[in-house]
Design a protein around this motif. Sequence first.
Motif, mmCIF file in Angstrom:
data_model
loop_
_atom_site.group_PDB
_atom_site.id
_atom_site.type_symbol
_atom_site.label_atom_id
_atom_site.label_comp_id
_atom_site.label_asym_id
_atom_site.label_seq_id
_atom_site.Cartn_x
_atom_site.Cartn_y
_atom_site.Cartn_z
ATOM 1 N N ILE A 106 40.578 44.434 37.116
ATOM 2 C CA ILE A 106 41.828 44.847 36.456
ATOM 3 C C ILE A 106 41.658 46.173 35.723
ATOM 4 O O ILE A 106 40.546 46.653 35.540
ATOM 5 N N CYS A 107 42.777 46.730 35.285
ATOM 6 C CA CYS A 107 42.800 47.939 34.448
ATOM 7 C C CYS A 107 42.325 49.184 35.180
ATOM 8 O O CYS A 107 41.811 50.114 34.558
ATOM 9 N N THR A 108 42.452 49.239 36.501
ATOM 10 C CA THR A 108 41.974 50.427 37.206
ATOM 11 C C THR A 108 43.068 51.482 37.336
ATOM 12 O O THR A 108 42.774 52.619 37.678
ATOM 13 N N GLY A 109 44.322 51.114 37.053
ATOM 14 C CA GLY A 109 45.392 52.113 37.174
ATOM 15 C C GLY A 109 45.971 52.550 35.832
ATOM 16 O O GLY A 109 46.722 53.511 35.755
ATOM 17 N N GLU A 110 45.602 51.845 34.789
ATOM 18 C CA GLU A 110 46.226 52.095 33.480
ATOM 19 C C GLU A 110 45.549 53.229 32.726
ATOM 20 O O GLU A 110 44.338 53.381 32.769
ATOM 21 N N GLU A 111 46.356 53.989 32.008
ATOM 22 C CA GLU A 111 45.820 54.993 31.091
ATOM 23 C C GLU A 111 45.163 54.272 29.917
ATOM 24 O O GLU A 111 45.507 53.135 29.600
ATOM 25 N N GLY A 113 42.812 35.429 30.729
ATOM 26 C CA GLY A 113 41.398 35.163 30.445
ATOM 27 C C GLY A 113 40.928 35.711 29.114
ATOM 28 O O GLY A 113 40.186 35.041 28.386
ATOM 29 N N ARG A 114 41.363 36.932 28.779
ATOM 30 C CA ARG A 114 40.848 37.512 27.538
ATOM 31 C C ARG A 114 41.431 36.813 26.313
ATOM 32 O O ARG A 114 40.713 36.573 25.335
ATOM 33 N N GLU A 115 42.695 36.434 26.381
ATOM 34 C CA GLU A 115 43.268 35.672 25.268
ATOM 35 C C GLU A 115 42.540 34.330 25.122
ATOM 36 O O GLU A 115 42.177 33.908 24.016
ATOM 37 N N GLU A 155 47.413 52.766 27.430
ATOM 38 C CA GLU A 155 48.071 51.546 27.919
ATOM 39 C C GLU A 155 47.163 50.344 27.746
ATOM 40 O O GLU A 155 47.615 49.268 27.334
ATOM 41 N N CYS A 156 45.887 50.519 28.068
ATOM 42 C CA CYS A 156 44.944 49.402 27.929
ATOM 43 C C CYS A 156 44.814 48.980 26.472
ATOM 44 O O CYS A 156 44.787 47.798 26.155
ATOM 45 N N ARG A 157 44.728 49.965 25.610
ATOM 46 C CA ARG A 157 44.622 49.652 24.178
ATOM 47 C C ARG A 157 45.868 48.882 23.720
ATOM 48 O O ARG A 157 45.778 47.847 23.068
ATOM 49 N N GLY A 158 47.034 49.409 24.109
ATOM 50 C CA GLY A 158 48.296 48.778 23.711
ATOM 51 C C GLY A 158 48.427 47.388 24.292
ATOM 52 O O GLY A 158 48.863 46.448 23.614
ATOM 53 N N CYS A 159 48.031 47.270 25.548
ATOM 54 C CA CYS A 159 48.117 45.979 26.241
ATOM 55 C C CYS A 159 47.268 44.945 25.513
ATOM 56 O O CYS A 159 47.709 43.833 25.230
ATOM 57 N N LEU A 160 46.047 45.335 25.162
ATOM 58 C CA LEU A 160 45.169 44.368 24.500
ATOM 59 C C LEU A 160 45.647 44.042 23.091
ATOM 60 O O LEU A 160 45.508 42.914 22.629
ATOM 61 N N GLU A 161 46.209 45.059 22.441
ATOM 62 C CA GLU A 161 46.730 44.826 21.108
ATOM 63 C C GLU A 161 47.812 43.729 21.168
ATOM 64 O O GLU A 161 47.809 42.787 20.376
ATOM 65 N N ALA A 162 48.705 43.865 22.141
ATOM 66 C CA ALA A 162 49.788 42.886 22.306
ATOM 67 C C ALA A 162 49.226 41.520 22.687
ATOM 68 O O ALA A 162 49.668 40.475 22.191
ATOM 69 N N ARG A 163 48.231 41.541 23.566
ATOM 70 C CA ARG A 163 47.650 40.263 23.994
ATOM 71 C C ARG A 163 46.990 39.529 22.820
ATOM 72 O O ARG A 163 47.124 38.315 22.683
ATOM 73 N N MET A 164 46.283 40.288 21.989
ATOM 74 C CA MET A 164 45.603 39.661 20.850
ATOM 75 C C MET A 164 46.632 39.114 19.850
ATOM 76 O O MET A 164 46.496 38.033 19.306
HETATM 77 FE FE1 FES Z 1 44.011 47.362 30.617
HETATM 78 FE FE2 FES Z 1 45.619 45.254 29.886
HETATM 79 S S1 FES Z 1 46.006 46.867 31.278
HETATM 80 S S2 FES Z 1 43.746 45.931 29.051
#
Ligand code: FES
Length: 355
Positions: A316-321, A284-286, A324-333
């Motif tokens: 979503i994102c309730t278990g991630e540090e 969805g975010r992409e 991790e969220c920053r890195g995840c979004l960086e990769a997604r973008m």
């Molecule tokens: Fe939080 Fe992807 S896991 S942004």
Amino acid sequence: MNNREKELIERLLRERSLSEAEYAELIENRDGEAAGRLAEHAVETRKAVFGDAVYTRGLIEISSICKNNCLYCGIRRDNRNAERYRLTKEDILSCADEGYGLGFRTYVLQGGEDAFFSDEVLGDIVSEIKRKHPDCAVTLSMGERSRESYQALYDAGADRYLLRHETAAPEHYAKLHPKEMSFENRMQCLQDLKEIGYQVGCGFMVGSPFQTADTLAKDLKFIETFRPAMCGIGPFIPHHDTPFREERAGTAELTLFLLSVIRLILPEVLLPATTALGTIDPKGREKGILAGANVVMPNLSPVRVRRKYELYDNKICTGEESAECRGCLEARMKSVGYRLVIDRGDAPGFERNDQ
Ligand code: FES
Ligand code: SAM
């Protein structure tokens, strides 16, 4: 896509405006081809203003305690099953410090309407964040307050305020909120925030119960005339402990369509691809970015409280540090050709009125 739909899209591109009836028509008659055409123009428009940069905001969910009883919201007052928490000043400052190291230059402090966060308490936290991180912006999203309170928080250093209008149709507003809340007050708050000098964000849930093409058309007209610096839209997602538990969720398809329309109405608006959009669609975010959004808001809250800020089911994102969220979004973008930037990400041309 029929000729009429084509004509409406062309005119929206040229004039950045349609009548309310035409917005409703555009929504009602939409199809995949129209959505594709709008997204193409929306991406072109956002690239002209922001290039391939995606702004990021570190979201700190400071309290799940709320005096309000909005019918859609998982942390509403009457939800006895919600686990309540409130972050301390130290918690919040340490989230901000961690966020700084991760490259965030905007913090969003969001929470329920929790009386503990008086102007003194919240103002002190805002000014401390600004003192420690003078190159960062602070956004507040703490609900309805008095004009004096908004002024005090602005004076303490807050730069932006997010207060979704939720719907621009008064009768619809009344169906989403308890009697003690009023459409007029919400609109007054938005007006006050703007007059004080905040970069103001309004917005609404897509597919909220009782929403129609006509109420959405009113939302678009409101956005066109109010000209917010930011606009937060995401699908409504039912929460199992609210009166709307049996209602249907909004769709990614309509959310993406509306993101494109909003980008065309306001080329410079700060438009997030929201967590709710990432919740109903794994990409969805992409897809939001590819429909014209230019902001993402990864979670910076301490992991131990994440599950307690449950506005809707399966968030979503309730278990991630945070990292991790920053890195995840960086990769997604990156996967869709965009890059997260280390930047306050102000609305173009915006300046505080006290500098
Ligand atoms: Fe939080 Fe992807 S896991 S942004
Ligand atoms: N108390 C502040 C306020 O009311 O603006 C900030 C917190 S409030 C929980 C933030 C936003 O969450 C609301 O404006 C609403 O649009 C969104 N929200 C609440 N419940 C939701 C749901 N079930 N699905 C999707 N979004 C929801």
